[in-house]
Structure formats: structure tokens, C-alpha cells
Scaffold this active site. Sequence first.
Site, PDB file in Angstrom:
ATOM      1  N   TYR A 117       0.579  -1.442  -0.102  1.00 32.02           N
ATOM      2  CA  TYR A 117      -0.248   0.116   0.085  1.00 32.02           C
ATOM      3  C   TYR A 117       1.192   0.843  -0.213  1.00 32.02           C
ATOM      4  O   TYR A 117       0.894   1.829  -0.608  1.00 32.02           O
ATOM      5  CB  TYR A 117      -0.822   0.054   1.092  1.00 32.02           C
ATOM      6  CG  TYR A 117      -1.907   1.232   1.186  1.00 32.02           C
ATOM      7  CD1 TYR A 117      -3.034   1.094   0.182  1.00 32.02           C
ATOM      8  CD2 TYR A 117      -2.317   2.303   2.360  1.00 32.02           C
ATOM      9  CE1 TYR A 117      -3.632   1.958   0.398  1.00 32.02           C
ATOM     10  CE2 TYR A 117      -2.163   3.566   1.864  1.00 32.02           C
ATOM     11  CZ  TYR A 117      -3.864   3.270   0.992  1.00 32.02           C
ATOM     12  OH  TYR A 117      -4.925   4.329   1.188  1.00 32.02           O
ATOM     13  N   SER A 159      -6.164   0.701  -4.420  1.00 32.94           N
ATOM     14  CA  SER A 159      -6.370   2.358  -3.883  1.00 32.94           C
ATOM     15  C   SER A 159      -5.092   2.906  -4.303  1.00 32.94           C
ATOM     16  O   SER A 159      -5.111   3.416  -5.450  1.00 32.94           O
ATOM     17  CB  SER A 159      -6.801   2.999  -2.690  1.00 32.94           C
ATOM     18  OG  SER A 159      -7.921   4.419  -2.665  1.00 32.94           O
ATOM     19  N   ASP A 210     -17.061   3.317  -8.099  1.00 34.42           N
ATOM     20  CA  ASP A 210     -16.662   3.899  -6.526  1.00 34.42           C
ATOM     21  C   ASP A 210     -16.208   5.640  -6.930  1.00 34.42           C
ATOM     22  O   ASP A 210     -16.183   5.859  -8.391  1.00 34.42           O
ATOM     23  CB  ASP A 210     -15.265   3.475  -7.922  1.00 34.42           C
ATOM     24  CG  ASP A 210     -14.188   3.582  -6.524  1.00 34.42           C
ATOM     25  OD1 ASP A 210     -14.313   4.563  -5.666  1.00 34.42           O
ATOM     26  OD2 ASP A 210     -12.686   3.069  -6.521  1.00 34.42           O
ATOM     27  N   HIS A 263     -15.685   1.784  -3.452  1.00 32.22           N
ATOM     28  CA  HIS A 263     -14.544   1.052  -3.677  1.00 32.22           C
ATOM     29  C   HIS A 263     -14.075   0.386  -2.784  1.00 32.22           C
ATOM     30  O   HIS A 263     -12.846  -0.182  -2.510  1.00 32.22           O
ATOM     31  CB  HIS A 263     -13.804   3.078  -3.360  1.00 32.22           C
ATOM     32  CG  HIS A 263     -12.499   3.416  -2.816  1.00 32.22           C
ATOM     33  ND1 HIS A 263     -11.427   3.079  -4.471  1.00 32.22           N
ATOM     34  CD2 HIS A 263     -12.028   2.789  -1.906  1.00 32.22           C
ATOM     35  CE1 HIS A 263     -10.585   3.190  -3.789  1.00 32.22           C
ATOM     36  NE2 HIS A 263     -10.353   3.323  -2.485  1.00 32.22           N
TER      37      HIS A 263
END
Length: 734
Positions: free
Chosen positions: A490, A571, A662, A704
Site C-alpha cells: 500500500y 487504491s 466507486d 471502492h
Amino acid sequence: MGSLGYSDEPFGPLKYPKARRDESVADDYHGVKVADPYRWLEDSDAEEVKEFVKEQVALTESVLGKCETRDKLRHKITSLFDHPRYTVPFKRGNKYFFFHNTGLQAQNVLYMQAGLEGEPEVLLDPNTLSEDGTVSLKAFSVSKDAKYLAYGLSSSGSDWVTIKVMRVEDKTEEPDSLSWIKFSDISWTHDSLGFFYSRYPAPKDGENLDSGIETSVNVNHELYYHFLGTNQSEDILCWKDPQNPKHMFSGKVTDDGKYLILYIEEGCGPVNKLYLCDMSALPRGLKGFRERHGPLPFVKLIDGFDAQYINIANDDSLFTFLTNKDAPKYKLVRVDLKEPSKWTDVLPENEKDVLESACVVNGNQMIVSYLSDVKYVLQVRDLETGSMLHNLSIDIGTVYGISARREDSIVFIGFTSFLTPGIIYQCDLGNKLPEMKIFRDISVPGFDRSEFQVNQDFVPSKDGTKIPMFIVGRKDTKLDGSHPCLLYGYGGFNVSLTPSFSVSRIVLARHLGAFFCIANIRGGGEYGEEWHKAGALSKKQTCFDDFISAAEYLISSGYTRPEKLCIEGGSNGGLLVGACINQRPDLFGCALAHVGVMDMLRFHKFTIGHAWTCDFGCSENEEDFHCLIKYSPLHNVRRPWEKHPGGLSQYPSTMLLTADHDDRVVPLHSLKMLATMQNVLCTSLENSLQTNPIIGRIECKAGHGCGRPTQKLIDEAADRYSFMAKALGASWIE
């Protein structure tokens, strides 16, 4: 040779749709012309965009139809998913509340029971609210006396929420219905007459924003108070700031019911302003503001964005806060509103470990959790002095929830790890030697933890910094480079990736012989604010360097080899995957990028994208632009065979995943990236060397990620991991 190591064309030849390029569209960024030929894909309502999506869905389905392990993965993931799950219970009045899923229910169900011995009964079942399970609970709050439940419903995964109210005793619906709500807490006043919430202004032209498919920018957040039984138009506007339209507001009532705390944020970074309103000092209470429509008289305790402040407790005017002010690994501080300039440390910053959370229980005790080399440590400390009272012994893993109230001695603690589906502990701090007793043990039939092992290695990055990485696989696996490997990352917004149980990843390890790995790269919060800042703004490239170093370590240590290595992220992690396949396409056999931020020059123009400039910067700033253009996934797709003639051949097999609802990282990011990759690598040349597929998985009636029904989770996992298995040449192991 990278991703062609075992087979020239595992998926066979593909016929890609030809997407129109509008060569006339370009922007001037500080004297630099940047083309944007797929700008038309930003209009999700356009028929041409719908046709593009339809063609891509057909292409992806044709590719997934060739993935032999798809049905086996779906069946095995479904069977392991089918186990009872619970959340940590919390107490209001004399009742306990918790969420429960019998196994394959689309959404978790909210239960309540009288005391710990009472019979649980359903309070709210979101599964009854839609045929396909796509209406989910996004926010909820039970009043202090347990008379009322206020809950926010989201459709198809959108961030937009509608708040409803239920009377708890007889489960009757109140007439209240509140709209235009996004990024909101629900906080009741202790008289149960109403609650604070945050919303955006209703659109003037009446467009239906609740559909969750709009891309217009979210500005002018406002804080309101709603009196039960009244129309939303009568709600008190407690705070707004038209001079700062991008600021976001959250109102929380203190545990003693006396104060309203106003948290003000300008983005997603760990900084906020903090204002206080003494509601007990309002001459006519909140009712007195019904005619005036606010704003409430707040005292500006913290009026700059220099650090984060989170309220832990207050004794009348004496407040205790968790903060990173002059403490990148966080500390506890105290201030009396009567002397607002005088701050004292209660629990100083730890040199090594990050203070993750603190909550007050049993009068003047508090449970604090630290993150020590990405592993949780729990302690009981004295609220007044910060001194240590007890260590609470837990396994290596993650504390995912602590439920405690100051008036209770009993605390509930949720724990998980890579090999622990979930344990909820009950601990009575009224005892001299508090014990961690198992309240609920979540078990998965068919899962045997003794088959697996977990290692944590520390990997040197490009600049020599040691990056922690968890590696999970079957025991006694020979490190000969022959195994499939999934590397997840991430690296942003101060978010820490800590150990947690995943059914689908366990299936990969058990039935595909894969290792799955979590790289705790910089940009996250694993070592506090310095670790976060080391991978933000002009230092964002550090995140990609860390992730690439983790991949190289897995190869050099014999876990896998490039054609057997898949990278995955969502993301900000989708951005990570997009940047890394551009920079090192030779290093990976497969890439899975979920809802990624791919257009780094225009992300701030859509919905809540402006809140991410704290981590990314903004192309409207010249210095930021020159950083962003260097790594923006959309703007750095190149043909590897032209850069390295005769050497590296192509990009890894790539799946970009997005969803039509999203409204956080809007689908246009993935659609533009998909069109660009297919054009540059696959369709614009007769003699393209790109035989690995470049496809998009576009989910309907999903957002999302939050609130996705169980079946959609299972189907997506089966699709992406069967694609991975095919790309990496991984075969099924019974």
C-alpha cells in the site's frame, strides 16, 4: 526474460477493442504540453463510454473463461468463507450490540442482547433492504441510553449515505430520513433528543448524486444537529467554512455528554484542527439555535494543521489527547481548558514503538496499544500518570478492535493474524491480575493452521533502509524459485498493513502452493509519522523503490522468480502497482491493480480527490507537477522492447479492477489506464511483442470496496486469482 519464462502465450491471441483517441485534447502544465487523448472516458454517462466498458467486459470474460482454476477457486473460497463471524460487542445502556454473519450472508447483521447472558436478537438486517445485497450499513450509532439506533445506508458501495432512525425497544422505524451525507460520524447528545452529523449541500439543479456515479468535486462540508422527529430542513447548521471549501468536519460528543468536539481536516493526512463547544453553557441548550441556525460558539483549542489531536478522555475541563505533535511515534498529552496554553505529557513518545490507540476503562485506567515492528503490544496504564499497570499477553498479530467504556471494568478485544481467523477476548480490569479470556473464537472448518508458517524478514531497500515483510506459505516448502508468489503493498496516507486472516490468500497457499507476502513499505504508518513522510510528496518514488526491493528479495532468496511473481494493491496500492509495472515490467509475471489512482495530474478534480494532495501534491503546483509526471502510471506506459531491444519483451499479465459506483477513486482512472496500455502495448502496432493480456474487471453495483456483498467478494477473488494462476503457470494442488 521476465514474464515469458514458461510459455509464450498462455492465454492465446487476443483481439482488443479499439478505443478512440482524441489527439486534440492536451493541457499546459507550467509550460509543458501533456496530451490526454482519452479524456472522453471521464464522462461515465456517455454512450461511447458505456460501449467501451461493455467491450472490455466481454474481453475480460473471454480471458477468464480460459482460467482453469476459476471454478475450483470459487468453490474452495466459498466453502471456507462459510463460517460464522462476529465483531467485538459494545455496550449501551444495559444492552450489548454486535454484528454477526452466519457465513455466506451478503451483509453482516446487527444484533442486540440484554446483558452478556441475554438471548441475541436481530436489530437490523441489511440483507432485507435489497434483493442482491448491495445496500449496506455505512455508519451507525446507538444512543447512550440505548433507546435509539441511527444508521446510514449506502447503495452499491457508494460513499453517499442516507441516515435513518430506529427505536431499539420495539424496532420501529422513526420518520427521520437525512440525505446528502458523506464522510460522516453520527454522535448522539446524552439526552437522546438528536445527533450531530456531517453533510454536503444539496445540489441546486436537483441531480441525483446519491447514485454514486457522479465525479463532481465534493466541497463545502457542513456539520449539523438533527432533532428526532423533525424534517432535515429544520436541522441546526453547527459549523461551516465557505472560506475553506475543501475542509471536512466531524462532530463528537464527549463521554460525559458535556462538550462537542469539532475535528477539522484539510485532507487525509494525520493533522487536524480541534475546536470545543461547552454545550452545558448554552443558555437555552441546542434548542436555542433552532431559530439562529448556528454556528455554535466553539473555542478554538488547536487552530492550525501542524499535528493530529484525538480526544481520549476528559474530566470536566481537563482533556487528554493522543497526538503526534513533536512526537512522530505519538504520545498522550493533557491540557486544562482553563489554562489552554499549558500542555503536559502524560505518556511520552516511545523511541521504538508507535502508540496506535488509547481508550479509558474502569474509571482511571486505560488500555493502550503499540505497534512494535508491525506487531501489536497491549498494555494497561494509569490515566492520570501514564504509569504501567499490566501487560496483556497476545499472540503475534493485530488488535482490530477494543470495546470499552470508562464506567465499565470489562473490555472486549478483537484479535486476528495471518493464521488466526479471529478471537474476541474478554478482560475484567477490576481484577488484580486481569486475564485475557476467550469470549468468542472464530474458527474456519477445513483450515488447519499447522500446515502453514509465517516469517517476518527485513529487506534492504535501494537506500539501505530495512523494510519489514511478512511471508506466509506452507511449511517445509523448498526455496528453489519454483513457487508462485503474491506480493501485496500500500504505502501511503499513514496506513499500516498489519497481519490479518484472509480466506482467499490461505486458498492460494494451500491449493496453488503460493507464498503470499505483505511489504510494509514507507508511506505507511508502521513506524510513525517519519515513516509516512518518507514516502509522501516529493519522496513518493521511495514507495516504489521499497516495493521493487521487496520483489527482488523474494527472487534472490529463492521464494520465486519473476515469471512466478504477482503484485497486488488497491487504491493508493493500485497506484503502487501501476507505477511499478511501468518502472520494472521485467520483474513481474502478473499485476492486479484495484481501484487505482492512475492519473496523477487530474485526480484532485474528482469527488474527494482533493483530500489526497497531502500525500501526492497537486499538478497545479509546478514543483509537484514535475514529481507527479515522472511516476504517474497513465503517463509512463512505454514499450519495453523499444527501451531494451533484444532484451526485455513485454509487460506482465495485467488486470485493472474498478467498479461503476466507486465515487472515491472514480472509474475513469482505471478506464483511461486500460485504454492507454492497450493502445501503447497491444493495438497500435502490427508486430507488438505484448502477448500477455491487459484487461479490466469492471464490477457493476459496487464501489471502492466497503459494503460489498459476500458473493461479489468471492467472485472477484476467484476471477483475479485464477487470472494470476494462469499467468504464473500455477497448477491446482488437492
